[in-house]
Motif scaffolding. Structure first.
Motif: not given
Length: 167
Positions: A83, A86, A90, A116-117, A120-121, A123-124, A147, A149
């Protein structure tokens, strides 16, 4: 593994970088090779943002403007995700991003990683980049992560080598 292939891919990535760009280097052994190239032959006035400890250590030996993104440390990959990472990412806009992959499923067009972590990073970074490139040595087409992504069409391009059967 595949160090010669990774060096060739890193050279392809290096050739895309122009002065005054902001470039993201993901957690990727190929990006370690790209960082080495940047230190040996710096491109004027670029900014490199990374979440990989190995990359920032290499860049710290140069005058390249470098920004290190922290967060939750992923010991297996020697980089930061999660988090906090990420949220910081952003706020950036990248001209180029070079993202590692664990595997590519050509049938489903899936681009995979393990965690997943990490996904997600990635993807951002995809969302925050004008052009994102997947870095894929030939083994990536025969491996699977667990996973997904991204889909292949979410990338601007793929930098890859093709292994020859010739010896």
């Amino acid at each position: 593994m595949n160090s010669k292939e990774k060096q060739k891919i890193a050279q392809m990535a290096y050739d895309l970088i122009e002065p005054n760009m902001t470039v993201f280097l993901d957690i990727s052994t190929t990006n370690i090779e790209l960082a080495k190239l940047l230190v040996l032959s710096p491109i004027s006035d670029i900014t490199v943002v990374t979440n990989m400890l190995d990359v920032i250590q290499i860049l710290s030996t140069s005058q390249i403007h470098s920004i290190f993104i922290g967060g939750e440390f992923d010991y297996a990959r020697n980089g930061f995700v999660g988090n906090m990472c990420d949220e910081f990412l952003q706020r950036f806009h990248f001209d180029l991003a070079f993202l590692g992959v664990v595997g590519i499923d050509l049938e489903s067009k899936s681009v995979m990683t393990y965690m997943p972590n990490d996904g997600q990073t990635k993807r951002i970074v995809l969302k925050q980049s004008k052009k994102s490139y997947m870095l894929a040595d030939s083994d990536k087409f025969y491996q699977m992560g667990n996973y997904e992504y991204a889909k292949m069409n979410e990338f601007y391009g793929i930098l890859q080598t093709i292994k020859s059967n010739k010896k």
